[in-house]
Design a protein around this motif. Structure first.
Motif, PDB file in Angstrom:
ATOM      1  N   UNK A 241       0.872  -1.175   0.000  1.00 42.46           N
ATOM      2  CA  UNK A 241       0.000   0.000   0.000  1.00 42.46           C
ATOM      3  C   UNK A 241       0.910   1.226   0.000  1.00 42.46           C
ATOM      4  N   UNK A 242       0.445   2.315  -0.572  1.00 37.57           N
ATOM      5  CA  UNK A 242       1.250   3.530  -0.674  1.00 37.57           C
ATOM      6  C   UNK A 242       1.720   3.969   0.716  1.00 37.57           C
ATOM      7  N   UNK A 266     -12.036   2.475  -0.148  1.00 38.94           N
ATOM      8  CA  UNK A 266     -10.713   3.092  -0.046  1.00 38.94           C
ATOM      9  C   UNK A 266      -9.652   2.041   0.281  1.00 38.94           C
ATOM     10  N   UNK A 267     -10.013   1.097   1.140  1.00 39.52           N
ATOM     11  CA  UNK A 267      -9.085   0.022   1.500  1.00 39.52           C
ATOM     12  C   UNK A 267      -8.779  -0.833   0.278  1.00 39.52           C
ATOM     13  N   UNK A 268      -9.816  -1.215  -0.450  1.00 40.61           N
ATOM     14  CA  UNK A 268      -9.609  -2.045  -1.642  1.00 40.61           C
ATOM     15  C   UNK A 268      -8.782  -1.314  -2.684  1.00 40.61           C
ATOM     16  N   UNK A 269      -9.068  -0.033  -2.890  1.00 38.73           N
ATOM     17  CA  UNK A 269      -8.312   0.736  -3.877  1.00 38.73           C
ATOM     18  C   UNK A 269      -6.851   0.879  -3.472  1.00 38.73           C
ATOM     19  N   UNK A 385      -7.151   1.226   8.721  1.00 40.22           N
ATOM     20  CA  UNK A 385      -6.798   1.532   7.343  1.00 40.22           C
ATOM     21  C   UNK A 385      -6.227   0.339   6.606  1.00 40.22           C
ATOM     22  N   UNK A 386      -5.758   0.543   5.375  1.00 40.32           N
ATOM     23  CA  UNK A 386      -5.318  -0.560   4.516  1.00 40.32           C
ATOM     24  C   UNK A 386      -4.130  -1.347   5.033  1.00 40.32           C
TER      25      UNK A 386
END
Length: 414
Positions: A241-242, A266-269, A385-386
């Motif tokens: 993830x970024x 947002x998590x999936x993206x 978050x992700x």
């Protein structure tokens, strides 16, 4: 901490804080608890089926021959973000570019040092928790932990830190008739490269993430030729993830979003399926030029047939003739759906909570509804978050859980 030595093999009938799981996130939680309130040491009990810290982590990294972590050196279980760099002061060659990614041996040695420094060497009880049962005793809510081969115990507060869900298997796997050798069709979680001799074999690996890359490199080292297949294009990314998700750059907007469905998207993206690090993809492309690795992109298996010692493969978008292969390896990740968690059936009946895409809506301290059960790991993604399942996710989760354990003003009446 209560330990096997303290307990002489006997688990107390009542506990204050029970932690289920002894992986990197659980270790992170314990060090942060002790830093915040050292007096809680004798009220913590950690359960893990292996009876040692980070056993599953060690097994997975060794089995796939992963040379270094994907996370930078500042992400680890110690509260001091610079502790690993200090530990590695005379082992600079084990910090890999870019961003000083710790080598496997370095990180394992550092975690052993963390365990020693914080006095946790005998702090894990070898026991498997089989169920968490909410009960009320004299007007107080408790969580009864059912333990394999032991009488149950009562806990006032429980932290569930057991990692991901079951292996994700493509639909076509269920359609294969029995009769093939089980070692010829395996999920990545079942594979141990170390004892394998693969000279002359053709192996098909399904999946576009870093695990598929490690498996391919390990198979080629053992003399196999590999086909890498994915339903998308393979692409490179340094982190899964970024890095903006590790701080306020993205998390501020994520926390401000009140729509849970949008948070889920947002998590999936952010994770965007599987990706491979530039270093590993470079090695795979070089092997492709040497004829040892083949990439099949935008392609999915529709049928696999075991036929006279080899797999015949049918695809939805055939790109030339597919080779018959000796082994099918599935680097397809895990399915996480909190509603299917084997330990939480009774908890969900007593304390129902809303879920979005299999993720629960927890409170700000990652607490489950009105209970005293806290989560760590992938189940906290809607709040953390992700990066919830990553090592840094353990730190973010600890920052939320520790105040609720350490400050009486944040603890619910129990």
């Amino acid at each position: 901490m209560l330990s096997l030595n303290t307990l002489v093999g006997k688990i107390p009938e009542t506990l204050d804080i029970a932690i289920i799981g002894a992986g990197p996130q659980a270790l992170t939680l314990v060090t942060h608890v002790l830093q915040k309130k050292a007096s809680l040491r004798d009220r913590l009990v950690v359960f893990d089926g292996a009876g040692t810290w980070m056993a599953q982590w060690r097994q997975q990294f060794a089995a796939l021959e992963i040379p270094h972590l994907r996370s930078p050196a500042v992400h680890h279980p110690d509260p001091n973000p610079y502790a690993l760099r200090a530990f590695a002061s005379d082992r600079a060659s084990e910090l890999f570019p870019p961003y000083d990614l710790p080598g496997r041996d370095l990180f394992e040695g550092f975690c052993e040092d963390v365990i020693d420094r914080w006095g946790l060497s005998d702090g894990v009880i070898q026991a498997n928790i089989t169920d968490i049962e909410p009960i009320e005793i004299e007007g107080r809510d408790r969580l009864r932990l059912h333990i394999q081969d032991h009488p149950p115990t009562l806990a006032r507060r429980v932290i569930l830190a057991t990692g991901g869900g079951p292996p994700r298997l493509p639909d076509w796997v269920a359609e294969i008739p029995p009769g093939y050798p089980p070692e010829r069709l395996q999920h990545s979680s079942q594979i141990d490269l170390r004892p394998l001799h693969l000279g002359g074999e053709e192996i098909l690996i399904v999946g576009s993430g870093l695990t598929s890359g490690h498996l391919a490199l390990g198979a080629v080292r053992r003399g196999a030729r590999v086909t890498l297949m994915a339903r998308r294009q393979f692409y490179e990314r340094l982190f899964d993830a970024d890095p903006g998700w590790l701080g306020p750059k993205y998390l501020k907007g994520f926390q401000a979003e009140r729509d849970w469905g949008r948070r889920s998207q947002m998590i999936q993206d952010a994770r965007n399926g599987g990706s491979i690090t530039p270093k590993v993809l470079f090695k795979l492309r070089r092997l492709e030029r040497e004829g040892k690795v083949r990439f099949l992109e935008n392609c999915q298996i529709t049928r696999a047939t075991w036929n006279e010692g080899l797999w015949d493969i049918d695809c939805d978008q055939p790109q030339g003739v597919l080779p018959r292969v000796h082994r099918l390896w599935l680097a397809t990740g895990t399915d996480f759906d909190i509603r299917q968690h084997p330990l939480l059936k009774q908890v969900q009946q007593t304390y129902p909570v809303e879920t979005v895409a299999g993720l629960p809506l927890l409170d700000e301290h990652l607490r489950w509804g009105k209970s005293q059960l806290f989560l760590m790991g992938p189940g906290t993604a809607l709040q953390v978050g992700p990066v919830a399942r990553n090592i840094y996710g353990g730190k973010l989760a600890s920052q939320r859980i520790v105040p609720a354990l350490a400050k009486s003003s944040l603890a619910r009446v129990a």
